[in-house]
Scaffold this motif. Sequence first.
Motif, PDB file in Angstrom:
ATOM      1  N   UNK A  99      23.045 -25.003 -51.937  1.00 26.09           N
ATOM      2  CA  UNK A  99      23.557 -25.545 -50.666  1.00 26.09           C
ATOM      3  C   UNK A  99      22.656 -25.140 -49.497  1.00 26.09           C
ATOM      4  N   UNK A 100      22.365 -26.089 -48.632  1.00 23.63           N
ATOM      5  CA  UNK A 100      21.443 -25.799 -47.524  1.00 23.63           C
ATOM      6  C   UNK A 100      22.070 -24.851 -46.498  1.00 23.63           C
ATOM      7  N   UNK A 101      23.432 -24.819 -46.491  1.00 30.39           N
ATOM      8  CA  UNK A 101      24.066 -23.941 -45.498  1.00 30.39           C
ATOM      9  C   UNK A 101      23.773 -22.465 -45.766  1.00 30.39           C
ATOM     10  N   UNK A 102      23.445 -22.148 -47.027  1.00 30.42           N
ATOM     11  CA  UNK A 102      23.087 -20.752 -47.324  1.00 30.42           C
ATOM     12  C   UNK A 102      21.774 -20.383 -46.622  1.00 30.42           C
ATOM     13  N   UNK A 103      20.823 -21.320 -46.654  1.00 32.48           N
ATOM     14  CA  UNK A 103      19.549 -21.076 -45.973  1.00 32.48           C
ATOM     15  C   UNK A 103      19.755 -20.996 -44.458  1.00 32.48           C
ATOM     16  N   UNK A 104      20.641 -21.873 -43.974  1.00 36.45           N
ATOM     17  CA  UNK A 104      20.903 -21.854 -42.533  1.00 36.45           C
ATOM     18  C   UNK A 104      21.533 -20.530 -42.121  1.00 36.45           C
ATOM     19  N   UNK A 105      22.487 -20.051 -42.942  1.00 40.90           N
ATOM     20  CA  UNK A 105      23.143 -18.764 -42.655  1.00 40.90           C
ATOM     21  C   UNK A 105      22.120 -17.630 -42.680  1.00 40.90           C
ATOM     22  N   UNK A 106      21.212 -17.698 -43.683  1.00 40.89           N
ATOM     23  CA  UNK A 106      20.189 -16.653 -43.787  1.00 40.89           C
ATOM     24  C   UNK A 106      19.268 -16.680 -42.566  1.00 40.89           C
ATOM     25  N   UNK A 107      18.957 -17.912 -42.097  1.00 43.77           N
ATOM     26  CA  UNK A 107      18.093 -18.049 -40.935  1.00 43.77           C
ATOM     27  C   UNK A 107      18.743 -17.456 -39.695  1.00 43.77           C
ATOM     28  N   UNK A 159      13.796 -16.632 -49.898  1.00 43.21           N
ATOM     29  CA  UNK A 159      13.487 -16.841 -51.307  1.00 43.21           C
ATOM     30  C   UNK A 159      14.106 -15.748 -52.178  1.00 43.21           C
ATOM     31  N   UNK A 160      13.945 -14.494 -51.694  1.00 44.14           N
ATOM     32  CA  UNK A 160      14.401 -13.360 -52.506  1.00 44.14           C
ATOM     33  C   UNK A 160      15.929 -13.249 -52.514  1.00 44.14           C
ATOM     34  N   UNK A 161      16.555 -13.491 -51.349  1.00 39.52           N
ATOM     35  CA  UNK A 161      17.999 -13.227 -51.251  1.00 39.52           C
ATOM     36  C   UNK A 161      18.866 -14.477 -51.407  1.00 39.52           C
ATOM     37  N   UNK A 162      18.255 -15.671 -51.331  1.00 42.32           N
ATOM     38  CA  UNK A 162      19.049 -16.890 -51.521  1.00 42.32           C
ATOM     39  C   UNK A 162      18.577 -17.665 -52.766  1.00 42.32           C
ATOM     40  N   UNK A 163      17.296 -18.032 -52.746  1.00 41.39           N
ATOM     41  CA  UNK A 163      16.800 -18.900 -53.830  1.00 41.39           C
ATOM     42  C   UNK A 163      16.921 -18.219 -55.186  1.00 41.39           C
ATOM     43  N   UNK A 164      16.332 -17.031 -55.291  1.00 36.99           N
ATOM     44  CA  UNK A 164      16.312 -16.372 -56.600  1.00 36.99           C
ATOM     45  C   UNK A 164      17.709 -16.134 -57.173  1.00 36.99           C
ATOM     46  N   UNK A 165      18.647 -15.560 -56.397  1.00 42.36           N
ATOM     47  CA  UNK A 165      19.986 -15.378 -56.975  1.00 42.36           C
ATOM     48  C   UNK A 165      20.635 -16.699 -57.382  1.00 42.36           C
ATOM     49  N   UNK A 166      20.409 -17.729 -56.560  1.00 40.45           N
ATOM     50  CA  UNK A 166      21.087 -18.996 -56.854  1.00 40.45           C
ATOM     51  C   UNK A 166      20.525 -19.684 -58.100  1.00 40.45           C
ATOM     52  N   UNK A 167      19.247 -19.483 -58.375  1.00 38.42           N
ATOM     53  CA  UNK A 167      18.711 -20.143 -59.585  1.00 38.42           C
ATOM     54  C   UNK A 167      18.555 -19.144 -60.732  1.00 38.42           C
TER      55      UNK A 167
END
Lengths: 315, 435
Positions: free
Chosen positions: A200-208, A218-226
């Motif tokens: 979900x893109x909102x996770x990246x937005x929240x991280x931003x 990448x480390x805290x959103x992408x990697x855990x999610x995939x």
Amino acid sequence: MVFNAPADCLMHIQNIFQPKRLSFWESLNAWLFVLPWVLGFILFTGGPILASLLISFTNWDIVNPPQWAGFANYEMMFGDPLFFQSLKVTTIYALVAVPLQIIVGLFIALLLNTKIRLIGLYRTLFYLPAVLPIVSVAVMWRWILSRDWGLINWFLSLFGVYGPGWLSEPEWALPALILMSLWGVGAGMLIYLAGLQGIPTDLYEAAKVDGAGPWASFVYVTLPMISPVILFQLVVGLIAAFQVFAQPFIMTEGGPQNATLFYLLHLFRNAFEFFRMGYASALSWVLFMYIAVLTLLIFRFSAAWVFYEGEIRNE
Amino acid sequence: MAKLSRRDFLKGLATTGAAVGAQATGMLTRLPIASAQDVAQVTYATPGGVVEDAAWEPVWEAFNEENDDIQANYLAVGGGYGPQYLQLLQARLAAGTGPDVFFVMDGFMVGFAARGVLVPIDSFVEAHPDVDLEDNYSGHIEAHRWQDQLWGLPRDGAPYATWYNADIYDEAGIPYPEGLSWEEFVEQAVALTERDDRGRASVIGAGRGAWIDWIWQAGGEVLNEDGTECLMGEPEAIDGLRFAQSLVVDHQCSPSASDLADQNEGALFTSGRMASFTAARGFLGAVCNTPFRFDAALPPAGAIRVGRTNVGPTVMSAETPDKNAAWELLKFINSSRGQTLKISTGYAYPSRRSVVQEDWYVNFNCGQAIGTGLNTVFNDIMENGWARTWPKHPQWPEISTVINTQLDALYSGDATPETVGGEIAAQVNAILSAE
């Protein structure tokens, strides 16, 4: 991350997955639909698997009746230096090639997970090698890896480096096959791409909003999610790596000096060149156990690094 | 579009299945049952391929025309001339659907015989003097004898001679090779070889030759007479290994492992990158289409003039229901007429003298051949007893795998001939004692 789902939501989920009792005709229909597969599995997979277990306790030359040998074939492995050599070669290959395939596949997937012109074409191009027949790929790579006229050594020569005889020198033959294994990362790339597009893109937005940069995202959103996709790729890649056969069979025949004697090549020779079907079956069961143990270990330790978004943990 | 109900779908599926099943049953019953009652069916198996399939066709036509009571069927098993063919063949034998008569690579024939897969044919030969074994080169017949029994007959033979590229020799001003000594052979090969400062070869003087030729020519043997001991650690065998290594490592006049990783010796020769190498007459099929001038000559010799010959064993399955019919087919394949029909392209080499002496074969010519060597040298080799067949042992495939693996270290220069010979002897003796 822990989800505390409300009780009514939990009930709803349970209702969805609760199997309803089927009527007799519904069950019959269902079985009729799966019957071809079940029959196929029993006849062509389950049966041979069981047969190979029995054969592993016999001496069988394929054309004469098998003779009971007890555990002799399994004991024979301890005195067979080529068993240990093939196991070593295959394990090194798996330990290096699989992580490499994961890293490169994920990297390409990240590059292709953007909205630029002709992205469909790029994705197709990167996937294309994965659908080419292994024999033609092997022949092509023999040329790429040629010491005198190969593409890789030509590239190295631009920097004043005289490349080795990739397939003819014992110390380079296995690294060459590992390098070649990257040719097929397109298939894994596609799965990573699907995983990346499901985040979900909102996770990246929240991280931003929290001040995360590209690396932190990448480390805290992408990697855990995939991470479930990575786990899948790890297990499937490991199984495939232990079943490598065509490349050494076509390109090196296990040489030079047994440097690329993969486990399945050793097994194949015993079965169909040396007429030791019992020993070959025993080899296959040891390989099965070896892969099973490694897979179980991976699953055992996966809880530490694999994150399932929908998972409900009781703490 | 009308909606298809599940019931209708299942009905359709069942009807289609029944129709396909009925058709298949009808087809099966229409297969050769009617003819099988009157005519014995005999199947011959070989790896096959586009060229080979076409070469066999006149043989079956002639056989079926001459034998009203036997129908010969051709089975191209596939897999090429290697382990995959054996895999496919053995799967058929194990399933009880094996061929009645089949080809097996000569290194594997004894293994099949030892496992009871084959029928010894001595009694058939005795009962049919018209088979005329004397017409076959004795070396090719002896290749089929193991433990005092005859296990098959050759469909052809393949003595090895030197093929040379006359253009390369002429350019270098070097006389064509003909029965050279080891020293002369090395001298020529070194003079012909052209490598750059990185060792890349534009011309390679000579092929490596078969390792076993050098062992035999030095007076060595792989196994003792009764096949119970490996002799590769003996001084004569080590002399042969030393010579083989010197060609690649010391003189660099034969292809290195890197040279061969790109192209095998046949491809190096046909592409004009190798001046000479040893191969059978069957190599004509490839060399006839090359743009350079060529011929075949007597290969080099050490202390003893000898080289290998392959054979094409044709054997009879122990499971064949009609052994007399199978014998008739086997006999025809080996006969002068069978071999003449099969070798009508002129490329392969017959196992029968009478075929070799036929005018069309003696005067065969193709491509840029410059002389008659290709028609005479193979006969000279066989008639003079300069050819030997590979050692016969049930475990030969495993023994040859051990040897070839150790030879990697010899040709790379990583091990001395003494080490390689000793290691081969130790490993092969372990196989022999385990047996």
